[in-house]
Scaffold this motif. Structure first.
Motif, PDB file in Angstrom:
ATOM      1  N   LEU A   1      44.465  27.297  35.163  1.00 38.28           N
ATOM      2  CA  LEU A   1      43.594  27.429  35.075  1.00 38.28           C
ATOM      3  C   LEU A   1      42.340  27.575  34.101  1.00 38.28           C
ATOM      4  CD1 LEU A   1      46.660  29.929  33.643  1.00 38.28           C
ATOM      5  CD2 LEU A   1      45.097  30.057  35.952  1.00 38.28           C
ATOM      6  N   GLN A   2      41.218  27.785  34.881  1.00 39.15           N
ATOM      7  CA  GLN A   2      39.867  27.140  34.041  1.00 39.15           C
ATOM      8  C   GLN A   2      39.620  28.109  32.492  1.00 39.15           C
ATOM      9  OE1 GLN A   2      37.925  24.495  35.072  1.00 39.15           O
ATOM     10  NE2 GLN A   2      39.401  24.213  36.028  1.00 39.15           N
ATOM     11  N   VAL A   3      40.034  27.532  31.544  1.00 31.49           N
ATOM     12  CA  VAL A   3      39.761  28.361  30.109  1.00 31.49           C
ATOM     13  C   VAL A   3      37.943  28.105  29.445  1.00 31.49           C
ATOM     14  CG1 VAL A   3      40.846  28.685  27.538  1.00 31.49           C
ATOM     15  CG2 VAL A   3      41.415  28.172  29.487  1.00 31.49           C
ATOM     16  N   SER A   4      37.214  28.869  29.088  1.00 29.29           N
ATOM     17  CA  SER A   4      36.729  28.878  28.926  1.00 29.29           C
ATOM     18  C   SER A   4      36.778  28.889  27.432  1.00 29.29           C
ATOM     19  CB  SER A   4      35.721  29.955  29.176  1.00 29.29           C
ATOM     20  OG  SER A   4      34.076  30.446  27.829  1.00 29.29           O
ATOM     21  N   THR A   5      36.089  28.400  26.355  1.00 29.24           N
ATOM     22  CA  THR A   5      36.019  28.235  24.981  1.00 29.24           C
ATOM     23  C   THR A   5      34.700  28.234  24.360  1.00 29.24           C
ATOM     24  OG1 THR A   5      37.628  27.657  22.905  1.00 29.24           O
ATOM     25  CG2 THR A   5      36.512  26.235  24.217  1.00 29.24           C
ATOM     26  N   TRP A   6      34.519  28.727  22.360  1.00 27.86           N
ATOM     27  CA  TRP A   6      33.408  28.785  22.621  1.00 27.86           C
ATOM     28  C   TRP A   6      33.462  28.346  21.226  1.00 27.86           C
ATOM     29  CZ3 TRP A   6      34.063  31.846  17.854  1.00 27.86           C
ATOM     30  CH2 TRP A   6      35.550  33.283  18.475  1.00 27.86           C
ATOM     31  N   ALA A   7      34.105  27.762  20.614  1.00 28.97           N
ATOM     32  CA  ALA A   7      34.662  26.698  19.441  1.00 28.97           C
ATOM     33  C   ALA A   7      33.807  25.808  19.223  1.00 28.97           C
ATOM     34  CB  ALA A   7      35.424  27.766  18.224  1.00 28.97           C
ATOM     35  N   GLY A   8      33.515  24.985  18.239  1.00 31.93           N
ATOM     36  CA  GLY A   8      33.884  23.529  18.183  1.00 31.93           C
ATOM     37  C   GLY A   8      35.056  22.940  18.687  1.00 31.93           C
ATOM     38  N   PRO A   9      35.030  21.525  19.383  1.00 31.74           N
ATOM     39  CA  PRO A   9      35.252  20.822  19.474  1.00 31.74           C
ATOM     40  C   PRO A   9      36.800  20.827  18.127  1.00 31.74           C
ATOM     41  CG  PRO A   9      34.257  19.481  19.838  1.00 31.74           C
ATOM     42  CD  PRO A   9      33.717  20.801  19.180  1.00 31.74           C
ATOM     43  N   ASN A  10      36.159  20.496  17.201  1.00 26.41           N
ATOM     44  CA  ASN A  10      37.364  20.615  15.836  1.00 26.41           C
ATOM     45  C   ASN A  10      38.580  21.784  15.418  1.00 26.41           C
ATOM     46  OD1 ASN A  10      37.212  17.768  16.137  1.00 26.41           O
ATOM     47  ND2 ASN A  10      35.362  17.675  14.531  1.00 26.41           N
ATOM     48  N   HIS A  11      37.667  23.024  16.076  1.00 27.92           N
ATOM     49  CA  HIS A  11      38.267  23.942  15.262  1.00 27.92           C
ATOM     50  C   HIS A  11      39.713  24.310  16.254  1.00 27.92           C
ATOM     51  CE1 HIS A  11      39.544  28.492  15.299  1.00 27.92           C
ATOM     52  NE2 HIS A  11      38.187  28.478  14.750  1.00 27.92           N
TER      53      HIS A  11
ATOM     54  N   VAL B   1      51.433  25.053  37.436  1.00 32.01           N
ATOM     55  CA  VAL B   1      49.755  25.718  36.937  1.00 32.01           C
ATOM     56  C   VAL B   1      49.527  24.687  35.866  1.00 32.01           C
ATOM     57  CG1 VAL B   1      48.809  28.047  35.912  1.00 32.01           C
ATOM     58  CG2 VAL B   1      50.316  27.887  37.930  1.00 32.01           C
ATOM     59  N   THR B   2      48.332  24.946  35.911  1.00 29.83           N
ATOM     60  CA  THR B   2      47.438  23.657  34.774  1.00 29.83           C
ATOM     61  C   THR B   2      46.755  24.452  34.400  1.00 29.83           C
ATOM     62  OG1 THR B   2      46.500  22.026  36.207  1.00 29.83           O
ATOM     63  CG2 THR B   2      48.840  21.991  36.063  1.00 29.83           C
ATOM     64  N   VAL B   3      46.012  23.948  33.069  1.00 30.60           N
ATOM     65  CA  VAL B   3      45.408  24.897  32.460  1.00 30.60           C
ATOM     66  C   VAL B   3      44.284  23.708  32.266  1.00 30.60           C
ATOM     67  CG1 VAL B   3      44.567  25.708  29.840  1.00 30.60           C
ATOM     68  CG2 VAL B   3      46.598  25.934  30.555  1.00 30.60           C
ATOM     69  N   ASN B   4      43.113  24.018  32.185  1.00 29.76           N
ATOM     70  CA  ASN B   4      41.617  22.718  31.719  1.00 29.76           C
ATOM     71  C   ASN B   4      40.873  23.643  30.887  1.00 29.76           C
ATOM     72  OD1 ASN B   4      40.008  20.350  32.023  1.00 29.76           O
ATOM     73  ND2 ASN B   4      38.777  21.779  33.279  1.00 29.76           N
ATOM     74  N   VAL B   5      40.639  23.563  29.437  1.00 32.96           N
ATOM     75  CA  VAL B   5      39.623  23.752  29.019  1.00 32.96           C
ATOM     76  C   VAL B   5      37.616  23.011  29.138  1.00 32.96           C
ATOM     77  CG1 VAL B   5      39.172  24.223  26.403  1.00 32.96           C
ATOM     78  CG2 VAL B   5      41.472  24.255  26.945  1.00 32.96           C
ATOM     79  N   VAL B   6      36.938  24.550  29.016  1.00 29.36           N
ATOM     80  CA  VAL B   6      36.061  24.190  29.408  1.00 29.36           C
ATOM     81  C   VAL B   6      34.922  24.524  28.136  1.00 29.36           C
ATOM     82  CG1 VAL B   6      33.646  24.418  30.457  1.00 29.36           C
ATOM     83  CG2 VAL B   6      36.226  24.359  32.075  1.00 29.36           C
ATOM     84  N   HIS B   7      34.326  23.962  26.972  1.00 32.44           N
ATOM     85  CA  HIS B   7      33.155  23.811  26.927  1.00 32.44           C
ATOM     86  C   HIS B   7      32.225  25.056  27.039  1.00 32.44           C
ATOM     87  CE1 HIS B   7      36.292  22.557  23.072  1.00 32.44           C
ATOM     88  NE2 HIS B   7      36.400  21.717  23.781  1.00 32.44           N
TER      89      HIS B   7
END
Length: 356
Positions: free
Chosen positions: A30-40, A62-68
């Motif tokens: 799963l490609q997870v989109s995140t919009w806050a900074g990496p330290n949030h 099922v695995t998860v990959n967080v994309v900034h």
């Protein structure tokens, strides 16, 4: 005979290898989109913990990959609905008009309660009263969250609410905009990530944000005065969502597994995170020598009067959307009291990369 045994063994090994490759090919990331900074805290606690839960629940299928930085906060709904990413988190205040029922947990209550309890109560109230209203149409809702007490960060100190008139203050939307108008602020719409730069350049005199923003968005460095309000000037409403095609593409077994670690459990995790990072935000601000301003009882009463009409206005808006607003408001507070008495999460229950 030796050749036959060797060929048979080789065939078996090839078969096992093919099965292994087939299993790997069937695995879903799963490609997870995140919009806050990496330290949030969303990125250091919520997504890493949920990723571990998902992988464990699905036994690695099922695995998860967080994309900034896939897009700004206000574009996240479209990113998910269009299938650019599989999951993300939304701040409802950035999409005025569509999200109105979500203002319920944002209303000022002048009472102290945890974000964890509020997020659990919010999830339960949504499924009791809001799920048929369709505000999350186009995406699959997997969690809801409420941030901590909204505060007012300023470049200069104040003695009372009258000193706020016409100050240029960053706002995000939702109830925050209503509160800004009640305080006669000159609201400046900005995403949280743009607040530090705007304050540095003198574009704004202050910002309405959560206490965690003092650290995660470094606002303690540029806005050294924090005005407190019992229970917060407001709260903020979030959702965690998934692309419906991605959801449908999972096997029934894996959907059930992901559901088991989402919903109320994921909502509780989000609230727990907000409680933790608020404490860290205040600690960071005190280390910077910031000043915390407590308004007088008379000024608090004045603000209560300013905000007195907001619950009724929300109930009327809910009724216009064929939702029992009075019932939902009462149910939320009932569930808030219940959730506050339930066992909560602790550090042993989560992945916390910010603590490393």
């Amino acid at each position: 005979m030796k050749k036959l045994v060797t060929l048979t063994a080789a065939s078996a090994l090839l078969g096992l290898g093919a099965l292994s490759l087939s299993s790997q090919a069937l695995a879903t990331e799963l490609q997870v989109s995140t919009w806050a900074g990496p330290n949030h805290g969303v990125n250091t606690i919520v997504w890493p913990t949920w990723a571990r839960w998902v992988e464990e629940a699905t036994e690695g299928r099922v695995t998860v990959n967080v994309v900034h930085d896939m897009g700004p906060p206000g574009a996240q709904m479209d990113l998910i609905a269009d299938g650019v990413a599989d999951a993300t988190w939304l701040f409802h205040g950035l999409m005025p008009g569509r999200f109105e029922l979500t203002k319920l947990p944002e209303l000022p209550t002048f009472e102290e309660f945890s974000s964890e309890a509020a997020s659990v109560a919010y999830w339960r109230t949504h499924h009791e009263y809001f799920s048929e209203a369709g505000e999350h149409r186009g995406v699959e809702l997997i969690g809801l969250g409420v941030h901590g007490p909204g505060a007012l960060f300023l470049r200069e100190g104040i003695d009372g609410l009258d000193d706020l008139a016409n100050k240029r203050v960053r706002i995000g939307g939702g109830i925050m905009a209503d509160i800004s108008a009640a305080l006669s602020l000159s609201g400046v719409a900005l995403p949280p990530g743009g607040t530090y730069e705007a304050a540095t350049q003198g574009v704004i005199d202050g910002a309405m944000l959560t206490l965690e923003g003092l650290r995660s968005f470094r606002l303690a460095e540029v806005l050294p005065y924090t005005v407190d309000m019992p229970g917060g000037f407001y709260r903020g409403s979030f959702s965690l969502v998934m692309n419906p095609d991605t959801w449908a593409s999972l096997s029934a077994e894996d959907r059930e597994a992901v559901e088991s670690v989402s919903g109320e459990r994921l909502s509780r995790l989000f609230g727990y995170m907000m409680d933790v990072v608020d404490v860290r935000g205040v600690e960071f601000a005190r280390e910077q020598g910031n000043t915390f301003i407590e308004l007088s009882e008379a000024e608090v009463e004045r603000f209560k009067t300013m905000a007195a009409d907001l619950p009724g206005q929300w109930v009327a808006e809910a009724e216009a959307r064929n939702v029992d607003g009075s019932g939902a408001l009462a149910h939320f507070h009932e569930q808030l009291a219940m959730a506050a008495e339930e066992p909560g999460m602790g550090p042993e229950d989560v992945v916390d990369n910010s603590a490393r």
